[in-house]
Write a protein that holds these residues in place. Structure first.
Motif, short mmCIF file in Angstrom:
data_model
loop_
_atom_site.label_atom_id
_atom_site.label_comp_id
_atom_site.label_asym_id
_atom_site.label_seq_id
_atom_site.Cartn_x
_atom_site.Cartn_y
_atom_site.Cartn_z
N VAL A 44 1.43 4.54 2.47
CA VAL A 44 1.42 3.42 1.53
C VAL A 44 2.55 3.60 0.52
O VAL A 44 2.72 4.68 -0.05
N SER A 45 3.32 2.55 0.32
CA SER A 45 4.42 2.59 -0.64
C SER A 45 3.85 2.64 -2.06
O SER A 45 3.19 1.72 -2.50
N GLN A 46 4.15 3.73 -2.75
CA GLN A 46 3.60 3.94 -4.09
C GLN A 46 4.52 3.46 -5.20
O GLN A 46 4.08 3.28 -6.34
N TYR A 47 5.83 3.26 -4.87
CA TYR A 47 6.80 2.97 -5.92
C TYR A 47 7.72 1.81 -5.57
O TYR A 47 8.07 1.59 -4.41
N LEU A 48 8.12 1.10 -6.62
CA LEU A 48 9.21 0.15 -6.57
C LEU A 48 10.40 0.87 -7.19
O LEU A 48 10.28 1.44 -8.28
N TYR A 49 11.53 0.86 -6.49
CA TYR A 49 12.71 1.61 -6.93
C TYR A 49 13.77 0.66 -7.48
O TYR A 49 14.02 -0.41 -6.92
N PHE A 50 14.43 1.09 -8.55
CA PHE A 50 15.61 0.44 -9.08
C PHE A 50 16.77 1.39 -8.83
O PHE A 50 16.71 2.56 -9.24
N VAL A 51 17.80 0.91 -8.16
CA VAL A 51 18.94 1.77 -7.82
C VAL A 51 19.94 1.73 -8.97
O VAL A 51 20.56 0.71 -9.24
N VAL A 52 20.09 2.86 -9.64
CA VAL A 52 21.08 3.02 -10.69
C VAL A 52 22.43 3.35 -10.05
O VAL A 52 23.45 2.79 -10.38
N ARG A 57 17.90 2.39 2.03
CA ARG A 57 17.76 1.60 3.26
C ARG A 57 16.28 1.50 3.59
O ARG A 57 15.57 2.51 3.63
N ILE A 58 15.83 0.28 3.85
CA ILE A 58 14.46 0.05 4.32
C ILE A 58 14.60 -0.29 5.79
O ILE A 58 15.31 -1.23 6.16
N PHE A 59 13.95 0.51 6.64
CA PHE A 59 14.17 0.37 8.08
C PHE A 59 12.89 0.57 8.87
O PHE A 59 11.92 1.14 8.39
N LEU A 60 12.92 0.05 10.09
CA LEU A 60 11.82 0.17 11.04
C LEU A 60 12.25 1.09 12.17
O LEU A 60 13.44 1.19 12.48
N ILE A 61 11.28 1.73 12.80
CA ILE A 61 11.53 2.56 13.98
C ILE A 61 10.57 2.11 15.07
O ILE A 61 9.36 2.08 14.85
N ALA A 81 9.15 -0.95 0.25
CA ALA A 81 8.51 -1.56 1.43
C ALA A 81 7.48 -2.52 0.84
O ALA A 81 6.31 -2.17 0.63
N PHE A 82 7.93 -3.72 0.53
CA PHE A 82 7.17 -4.63 -0.32
C PHE A 82 5.78 -4.99 0.21
O PHE A 82 4.81 -4.99 -0.56
N PRO A 83 5.62 -5.31 1.51
CA PRO A 83 4.25 -5.61 1.97
C PRO A 83 3.28 -4.46 1.70
O PRO A 83 2.16 -4.68 1.25
N SER A 84 3.72 -3.24 1.95
CA SER A 84 2.87 -2.08 1.70
C SER A 84 2.60 -1.90 0.22
O SER A 84 1.48 -1.61 -0.19
N LEU A 87 0.23 -4.97 -0.89
CA LEU A 87 -1.08 -5.03 -0.22
C LEU A 87 -1.81 -3.69 -0.21
O LEU A 87 -2.98 -3.64 0.16
N ARG A 88 -1.12 -2.61 -0.61
CA ARG A 88 -1.70 -1.26 -0.63
C ARG A 88 -2.14 -0.84 0.76
O ARG A 88 -3.19 -0.24 0.96
N GLU A 89 -1.33 -1.17 1.77
CA GLU A 89 -1.61 -0.85 3.17
C GLU A 89 -0.50 0.05 3.71
O GLU A 89 0.61 0.06 3.17
N PRO A 90 -0.76 0.78 4.81
CA PRO A 90 0.28 1.60 5.41
C PRO A 90 1.52 0.76 5.75
O PRO A 90 1.40 -0.38 6.22
N SER A 91 2.67 1.34 5.52
CA SER A 91 3.93 0.63 5.71
C SER A 91 4.40 0.68 7.16
O SER A 91 4.32 1.72 7.81
N ALA A 92 4.91 -0.46 7.63
CA ALA A 92 5.57 -0.50 8.94
C ALA A 92 6.98 0.04 8.82
O ALA A 92 7.59 0.42 9.82
N ALA A 93 7.51 0.09 7.60
CA ALA A 93 8.89 0.50 7.36
C ALA A 93 8.94 1.87 6.68
O ALA A 93 7.95 2.34 6.12
N SER A 94 10.12 2.45 6.75
CA SER A 94 10.42 3.69 6.02
C SER A 94 11.50 3.36 5.00
O SER A 94 12.22 2.38 5.13
N ILE A 95 11.62 4.22 3.98
CA ILE A 95 12.67 4.07 2.98
C ILE A 95 13.48 5.36 2.96
O ILE A 95 12.91 6.45 2.88
N GLN A 96 14.79 5.19 3.02
CA GLN A 96 15.70 6.33 3.05
C GLN A 96 16.79 6.14 2.00
O GLN A 96 17.30 5.03 1.81
N SER A 97 17.13 7.22 1.34
CA SER A 97 18.27 7.22 0.43
C SER A 97 19.50 7.60 1.26
O SER A 97 19.65 8.74 1.66
#
Length: 190
Positions: A44-52, A57-61, A81-84, A87-97
């Motif tokens: 579950v995505s716990q954070y909204l990130y602001f890029v300073v 990259r938000i991506f699917l596998i 991963a906005f839907p996650s 909605l507080r549900e497991p994410s279909a996407a991953s987030i990578q720096s």
């Protein structure tokens, strides 16, 4: 870092110094390494990130391990991963720096708190989300209706930094083309 966030948001909202202090106190700094995973698929995505500084990259596998970039978030933009996240549900996407990055992050609970406690915050967020939605639709439509050259030309016009900064594999994936096609398009422009 917080001053950059404030400068980015202040045209969209009029807050007192006390309100700004309250808002900014809910954003925590995070420094990442190149290719660091901030969210794994299925969590579950716990954070909204602001890029300073940097890029996320938000991506699917898929089941074969093939990656598909959904969004690339550069300086001055928000991403998760906005839907996650919502909605507080497991994410279909991953987030990578993708690059070493400097981020400010806000938890889901603090995000909701600001929506309820700060006058104008919800409206500002709605307007930002509307623009992100429009950008996503335009990108999807380009993947459906344009050829590789047209998509590349638009990217060169709107976001040349993306092509300059990111690995060709990620740029090609974002454009929905092969690395070979990207290489041909780049050499044609030289």
């Amino acid at each position: 870092m917080h001053e950059i966030l404030r400068n980015t948001l202040s045209p969209g909202i009029n807050l007192t110094e006390e309100q700004w202090d309250f808002v900014l106190s809910h954003y925590k700094p995070k420094t990442t390494k190149r290719n660091e995973i901030l969210l794994e698929k299925g969590k579950v995505s716990q954070y909204l990130y602001f890029v300073v500084k940097g890029c996320l990259r938000i991506f699917l596998i898929d089941d074969e391990g093939q990656e598909a970039s959904r969004f690339l978030i550069f300086e001055g933009r928000f991403g998760t991963a906005f839907p996650s996240f919502v909605l507080r549900e497991p994410s279909a996407a991953s987030i990578q720096s993708i690059e070493p990055s400097e981020l400010l992050m806000i938890s889901y609970n603090d995000y909701q708190l600001l929506m309820d406690a700060v006058p104008g915050w919800e409206r500002m967020n709605r307007l930002g989300l509307q623009q992100d939605y429009i950008d996503a639709i335009v990108r999807i439509e380009s993947l459906i209706t344009m050829d590789a050259k047209e998509r590349y030309d638009i990217l060169m016009k709107k976001s040349p930094k993306m092509i300059q900064r990111l690995p060709s594999k990620i740029v090609a994936d974002y454009l929905g083309i092969s690395q070979e096609t990207l290489s041909r398009l780049k050499s044609r422009k030289s």
